[in-house]
Enzyme design. Structure first.
Site, PDB file in Angstrom:
ATOM      1  N   LYS A  74       0.834  -1.198   0.000  1.00 34.98           N
ATOM      2  CA  LYS A  74       0.000   0.000   0.000  1.00 34.98           C
ATOM      3  C   LYS A  74       0.869   1.247   0.000  1.00 34.98           C
ATOM      4  O   LYS A  74       1.900   1.298   0.680  1.00 34.98           O
ATOM      5  CB  LYS A  74      -0.921  -0.020   1.216  1.00 34.98           C
ATOM      6  CG  LYS A  74      -1.942   1.108   1.277  1.00 34.98           C
ATOM      7  CD  LYS A  74      -2.865   0.912   2.476  1.00 34.98           C
ATOM      8  CE  LYS A  74      -3.921   1.997   2.582  1.00 34.98           C
ATOM      9  NZ  LYS A  74      -4.840   1.773   3.727  1.00 34.98           N
ATOM     10  N   SER A 148      -9.449   1.829   2.693  1.00 36.30           N
ATOM     11  CA  SER A 148      -8.581   2.622   1.849  1.00 36.30           C
ATOM     12  C   SER A 148      -7.555   1.800   1.083  1.00 36.30           C
ATOM     13  O   SER A 148      -6.940   2.284   0.135  1.00 36.30           O
ATOM     14  CB  SER A 148      -7.845   3.659   2.707  1.00 36.30           C
ATOM     15  OG  SER A 148      -7.049   3.036   3.712  1.00 36.30           O
ATOM     16  N   SER A 172     -10.195  -0.477   6.773  1.00 42.76           N
ATOM     17  CA  SER A 172      -9.595  -0.241   5.463  1.00 42.76           C
ATOM     18  C   SER A 172      -8.946  -1.469   4.845  1.00 42.76           C
ATOM     19  O   SER A 172      -8.604  -1.453   3.664  1.00 42.76           O
ATOM     20  CB  SER A 172      -8.558   0.879   5.553  1.00 42.76           C
ATOM     21  OG  SER A 172      -9.195   2.117   5.778  1.00 42.76           O
TER      22      SER A 172
END
Length: 565
Positions: A74, A148, A172
């Site tokens: 990420k 996210s 997330s």
């Protein structure tokens, strides 16, 4: 921390060449054409060089539990030499070292392909709040991928990588896992280091992992975890597991079919021997609302508020508004909310009693991109109904696929006390249904690759045919193999210009499909195959580009018939 019962994943990913797997991954990245997944994709030549070195180490007997596994990270987690952007180009900095969690997976043999897109500053559960583009769902591009950690989840779901790192503050990691039909582990806070991670809410942030199968996710989490295991609770002897289940009325409004899918998941646990108990969910949902509506959101301003206040033009307007509003929350409100949260946590833990886990739908529904665009705050708030309270209450969680509803993934999660990560994963394994795969060529009964299926415990369910919408080609490969392709268009008569092709349907253990996908050589791909009864199952397909020079053998109706012609 170690997970004593975590199985060794000496699957085909461990036996195939890391170099071959890297080449296949980059070919698949080009084929799926989802540029919004990546923020920084490393040059293929650089990763190939690392793969060659890794193969050489493995040939000398170097123990590498993740040898050949491909990893995405990420974009708010440091990878040396790649910009850490947190989804905001003007925020970017270039780290000179990996975050510890990245180092641990690389030391185990994982190869990093790049960094992935996210809701900016890890603020959101939708996967659309990024100047790098909205990350579309892996299965249905008209729906959100979830955030996210959107890019990481979709990279795993599409088979571009085996593992991906995400962060999970309010859900997330778990939300995108549910929307894309994969596994997401949200560890106990403090179990996995957060050094080298751009904070969202530093006191609540967790680094988690995505995988297509639970065994691979568990192995990765064990390797990522702090070696002293200070917050780990030894796995208890099962028998029976105690799972708390709230009344359906307390779940609120769910998408069509989701209540039935949730009840089916609970029934699977009961059938596997778990003892179900009823729990009052009120304290959990009240605490969930506090994460953004209360004073705790002020920690997001502490993390990136000074940067947001500068007004960079690449700020996502929704994210910037959330962070700026948090600047003006008075200190007395934070103390009041902390007291209220402590009371809610005590009530919630009392309600759980001696339960090993709480079973919940991961989200109440799955919105479209258009629905999120029309109401970005409302859609996001709804998605966090069940996930927001987990870190506020200092709990661990595991998100796994539950079923499919209307052809899209439905996910459930198990939530439990801090330190019980291994217990939760063991209970989650009871939920993971066997998977099926349609095979058309070398994996058929009696064919050269059929022993791969038998070795992983697969069993033949039935022989059938596809819908008459496919063509079968004899590829110019060694050894010979067929390629199945969807025709994708109709002829002048309005009927499909295809044939019904013989397939075998095999049932695999939960980890089997991931093992097959990891070993799949180019030009073969894994996709949904439509059968003659209109149902679909995962199956072996072929990249259209590989058909050049091949013979169309569709008229034979199958590979075996062609071989015996």
């Amino acid at each position: 921390m170690t997970f004593p019962s975590t199985p060794s994943t000496s699957s085909s990913a461990s036996t195939s060449s890391a170099l071959d797997r890297v080449r296949a991954a980059y070919a698949r990245i080009a084929h799926v054409d989802r540029p919004e997944i990546w923020i920084s994709l490393r040059p293929q030549a650089d990763v190939e060089a690392e793969a060659r070195a890794l193969d050489a180490r493995r040939d000398t007997g170097d123990p590498l539990p993740l040898a050949g596994r491909l990893l995405a990270v990420k974009g708010n987690i440091d990878v040396a030499g790649l910009p850490t952007t947190a989804g905001c180009p003007s925020y970017a900095y270039l780290p000179d070292r990996d975050a510890p969690v990245v180092t641990r997976l690389k030391d185990a043999g994982a190869l990093v392909l790049g960094t992935t897109n996210l809701d900016q500053f890890a603020t959101g559960l939708v996967g659309t709040r990024s100047p790098y583009g909205a990350v579309r769902n892996a299965r249905d591009p008209l729906r959100v991928s979830g955030g996210s950690s959107s890019g990481s989840a979709v990279a795993v779901a599409l088979g571009l990588v085996d593992l991906a790192l995400g962060t999970d503050t309010a859900g997330s990691g778990r939300v995108p896992a549910a929307f894309n039909g994969i596994v997401g582990l949200k560890p106990t806070r403090g179990l996995v280091p957060t050094e080298g991670v751009v904070p969202a809410c530093a006191s609540l942030d967790c680094v988690g992992v995505f995988a297509r199968t639970l065994p691979e996710a568990r192995l990765a989490l064990a390797l990522m975890s702090e070696p002293d295991g200070a917050r780990a609770i030894p796995p208890r002897t099962p028998g029976p597991w105690r799972v708390a289940v709230p009344p359906l009325a307390q779940l609120g409004e769910l998408d069509d079919g989701w209540a039935q899918a949730y009840e089916a998941a609970a029934a699977r646990l009961a059938a596997a021997g778990a003892r179900l108990t009823t729990v009052d969910l009120t304290a959990f949902t009240e605490a969930a609302a506090m994460l953004y509506e209360g004073a705790f959101v002020a920690e997001r301003y502490t993390a990136v508020g000074a940067f947001v206040d500068k007004g960079s033009p690449d700020l996502d307007p929704t994210v910037a508004a959330i962070v700026r509003r948090a600047r003006d929350i008075p200190a007395h409100r934070l103390y009041a909310d902390q007291a209220a949260l402590a009371a809610l946590r005590a009530t919630a833990l009392t309600a759980l009693g001696d339960a090993d886990a709480l079973l919940l739908p991961t989200t109440p529904g799955h919105p479209t991109l258009a629905e999120v665009a029309a109401d970005p705050l409302g859609a996001n708030a709804r998605l966090g109904r069940f996930t927001n309270s987990t870190n506020l209450f200092d709990l661990a969680a595991v998100a796994v696929p539950g079923d499919e509803v209307a052809g899209r993934p439905f996910g459930v999660m198990l939530v439990g006390p801090a330190g019980t990560d291994e217990n939760l994963a063991t209970v989650a394994a009871l939920l993971t249904p066997p998977t099926q795969v349609a095979v058309v060529g070398a994996h058929l009964t009696g064919q050269p690759l059929n022993p791969q299926l038998l070795a992983m415990g697969a069993r033949l369910i039935r022989t059938t045919t596809t819908a008459p919408v496919y063509r079968l080609h004899a590829l110019r490969t060694d050894p010979p193999k067929p390629g199945l392709v969807h025709t994708g268009h109709t002829g002048r008569t309005g009927t499909w210009e295809g044939h019904a092709i013989e397939v075998e349907i095999w049932q695999l253990p939960p980890e089997g499909l991931g093992a097959l996908t990891a070993a799949l050589p180019r030009p073969m791909t894994l996709g949904r195959v439509e059968l003659s009864d209109t149902t679909t199952v995962p199956g072996f397909l072929c990249e259209p580009s590989a058909l050049e020079g091949s013979d169309d053998i569709s008229r034979y109706g199958g590979w075996r018939a062609y071989l015996t012609r």
